[in-house]
Design a protein around this motif. Structure first.
Motif, PDB file in Angstrom:
ATOM      1  N   ALA A 107       0.855  -0.694   0.088  1.00  0.00           N
ATOM      2  CA  ALA A 107      -0.118  -0.197   0.015  1.00  0.00           C
ATOM      3  C   ALA A 107       0.869   1.212   0.475  1.00  0.00           C
ATOM      4  O   ALA A 107       0.612   2.468   0.375  1.00  0.00           O
ATOM      5  N   ARG A 108       2.185   1.137   0.110  1.00  0.00           N
ATOM      6  CA  ARG A 108       2.918   1.929   0.401  1.00  0.00           C
ATOM      7  C   ARG A 108       3.235   3.028  -0.489  1.00  0.00           C
ATOM      8  O   ARG A 108       2.569   4.993  -0.735  1.00  0.00           O
ATOM      9  N   PRO A 109       2.277   2.749  -2.175  1.00  0.00           N
ATOM     10  CA  PRO A 109       2.134   4.279  -3.195  1.00  0.00           C
ATOM     11  C   PRO A 109       1.143   5.240  -2.701  1.00  0.00           C
ATOM     12  O   PRO A 109       0.862   6.106  -3.377  1.00  0.00           O
ATOM     13  N   ALA A 110       0.188   3.669  -2.827  1.00  0.00           N
ATOM     14  CA  ALA A 110      -1.201   5.181  -2.026  1.00  0.00           C
ATOM     15  C   ALA A 110      -0.745   5.483  -1.078  1.00  0.00           C
ATOM     16  O   ALA A 110      -1.601   6.946  -0.725  1.00  0.00           O
ATOM     17  N   ILE A 111      -0.126   5.213   0.189  1.00  0.00           N
ATOM     18  CA  ILE A 111       0.222   6.084   0.997  1.00  0.00           C
ATOM     19  C   ILE A 111       0.903   7.236   0.576  1.00  0.00           C
ATOM     20  O   ILE A 111       0.444   8.256   1.602  1.00  0.00           O
ATOM     21  N   GLU A 112       1.954   7.104   0.166  1.00  0.00           N
ATOM     22  CA  GLU A 112       2.658   8.772  -0.043  1.00  0.00           C
ATOM     23  C   GLU A 112       1.753   9.801  -1.084  1.00  0.00           C
ATOM     24  O   GLU A 112       2.511  10.650  -1.132  1.00  0.00           O
ATOM     25  N   ALA A 113       1.514   8.755  -1.778  1.00  0.00           N
ATOM     26  CA  ALA A 113       0.202  10.148  -2.928  1.00  0.00           C
ATOM     27  C   ALA A 113      -0.459  10.220  -1.762  1.00  0.00           C
ATOM     28  O   ALA A 113      -1.008  11.645  -1.597  1.00  0.00           O
ATOM     29  N   MET A 114      -1.249   9.926  -0.590  1.00  0.00           N
ATOM     30  CA  MET A 114      -2.008  10.628   0.632  1.00  0.00           C
ATOM     31  C   MET A 114      -1.179  11.608   1.454  1.00  0.00           C
ATOM     32  O   MET A 114      -1.576  12.567   1.201  1.00  0.00           O
ATOM     33  N   LEU A 115       0.031  11.407   1.540  1.00  0.00           N
ATOM     34  CA  LEU A 115       0.796  12.300   2.037  1.00  0.00           C
ATOM     35  C   LEU A 115       1.254  13.113   1.251  1.00  0.00           C
ATOM     36  O   LEU A 115       0.841  14.187   1.859  1.00  0.00           O
ATOM     37  N   ARG A 116       1.535  13.156   0.404  1.00  0.00           N
ATOM     38  CA  ARG A 116       1.745  14.488  -0.358  1.00  0.00           C
ATOM     39  C   ARG A 116       0.744  15.113  -1.152  1.00  0.00           C
ATOM     40  O   ARG A 116       1.012  16.644  -0.867  1.00  0.00           O
ATOM     41  N   ASN A 117      -0.685  14.737  -0.400  1.00  0.00           N
ATOM     42  CA  ASN A 117      -2.013  15.403  -0.793  1.00  0.00           C
ATOM     43  C   ASN A 117      -3.010  16.481   0.445  1.00  0.00           C
ATOM     44  O   ASN A 117      -3.112  17.161   0.287  1.00  0.00           O
ATOM     45  N   LEU A 118      -1.738  15.949   1.509  1.00  0.00           N
ATOM     46  CA  LEU A 118      -2.007  16.296   2.795  1.00  0.00           C
ATOM     47  C   LEU A 118      -1.862  17.887   3.246  1.00  0.00           C
ATOM     48  O   LEU A 118      -0.774  17.896   2.369  1.00  0.00           O
ATOM     49  N   ARG A 120       1.618  17.284   9.474  1.00  0.00           N
ATOM     50  CA  ARG A 120       2.785  17.433  10.835  1.00  0.00           C
ATOM     51  C   ARG A 120       2.349  16.962  11.964  1.00  0.00           C
ATOM     52  O   ARG A 120       2.487  16.246  12.874  1.00  0.00           O
ATOM     53  N   THR A 121       0.304  16.915  12.120  1.00  0.00           N
ATOM     54  CA  THR A 121       0.346  16.146  13.437  1.00  0.00           C
ATOM     55  C   THR A 121       0.344  15.156  13.062  1.00  0.00           C
ATOM     56  O   THR A 121       0.760  14.388  13.905  1.00  0.00           O
ATOM     57  N   LEU A 122       0.331  14.871  11.641  1.00  0.00           N
ATOM     58  CA  LEU A 122      -0.021  13.146  11.500  1.00  0.00           C
ATOM     59  C   LEU A 122       1.831  12.197  12.001  1.00  0.00           C
ATOM     60  O   LEU A 122       1.539  11.349  12.746  1.00  0.00           O
ATOM     61  N   TRP A 123       2.966  12.376  11.803  1.00  0.00           N
ATOM     62  CA  TRP A 123       4.083  12.910  12.272  1.00  0.00           C
ATOM     63  C   TRP A 123       3.840  12.377  13.943  1.00  0.00           C
ATOM     64  O   TRP A 123       4.672  11.921  14.496  1.00  0.00           O
ATOM     65  N   ILE A 158       7.155  10.598   6.569  1.00  0.00           N
ATOM     66  CA  ILE A 158       6.811  11.327   6.476  1.00  0.00           C
ATOM     67  C   ILE A 158       7.700  12.975   6.279  1.00  0.00           C
ATOM     68  O   ILE A 158       8.014  13.359   5.396  1.00  0.00           O
ATOM     69  N   GLN A 159       8.245  12.204   7.293  1.00  0.00           N
ATOM     70  CA  GLN A 159       9.407  12.974   6.968  1.00  0.00           C
ATOM     71  C   GLN A 159      10.399  13.766   6.013  1.00  0.00           C
ATOM     72  O   GLN A 159      10.358  14.887   4.966  1.00  0.00           O
ATOM     73  N   ARG A 160      10.186  11.921   4.583  1.00  0.00           N
ATOM     74  CA  ARG A 160      10.838  12.537   3.043  1.00  0.00           C
ATOM     75  C   ARG A 160      10.044  12.914   2.640  1.00  0.00           C
ATOM     76  O   ARG A 160      10.034  14.091   1.396  1.00  0.00           O
ATOM     77  N   ILE A 161       8.312  12.928   2.266  1.00  0.00           N
ATOM     78  CA  ILE A 161       7.315  13.426   1.874  1.00  0.00           C
ATOM     79  C   ILE A 161       8.104  14.720   1.995  1.00  0.00           C
ATOM     80  O   ILE A 161       7.206  15.607   0.817  1.00  0.00           O
ATOM     81  N   ALA A 162       7.678  15.751   3.229  1.00  0.00           N
ATOM     82  CA  ALA A 162       7.560  16.490   3.499  1.00  0.00           C
ATOM     83  C   ALA A 162       8.870  16.740   3.105  1.00  0.00           C
ATOM     84  O   ALA A 162       8.562  18.347   2.549  1.00  0.00           O
TER      85      ALA A 162
END
Length: 80
Positions: free
Chosen positions: A16-27, A33-36, A65-69
């Motif tokens: 599920a990583r690609p979908a999770i990373e896509a979701m993180l990119r759109n937050l 920051r709250t999720l982190w 999260i840090q990488r996507i941020a």
């Protein structure tokens, strides 16, 4: 992954990583920051409890999260 309102956990080679990373990119930044912060607090609790299996999936979540941020120009720094 657990609910985004709670914490982010990632298994090694999570399909599920690609979908999770896509979701993180759109937050929104505040939500990211709250999720982190919640995920990091969960990792601290797992570490204190000696639950290494849970700690690993939570730390993987915080690092993702840090990488996507970082890709978005957002700096999230872990402090003690």
């Amino acid at each position: 992954m657990e609910s985004p309102s709670r914490v982010l956990t990632l298994q090694e080679d999570d399909p599920a990583r690609p979908a999770i990373e896509a979701m993180l990119r759109n937050l929104a930044e505040l939500d990211l920051r709250t999720l982190w912060a919640r995920t990091r607090a969960g990792a601290a609790q797992a570490r204190a409890a000696g639950d290494m299996a849970r700690l690993f999936v939570l730390v993987r979540g915080t690092k993702t999260i840090q990488r996507i941020a970082g890709e978005r120009g957002i700096l999230i720094v872990a402090r003690r």
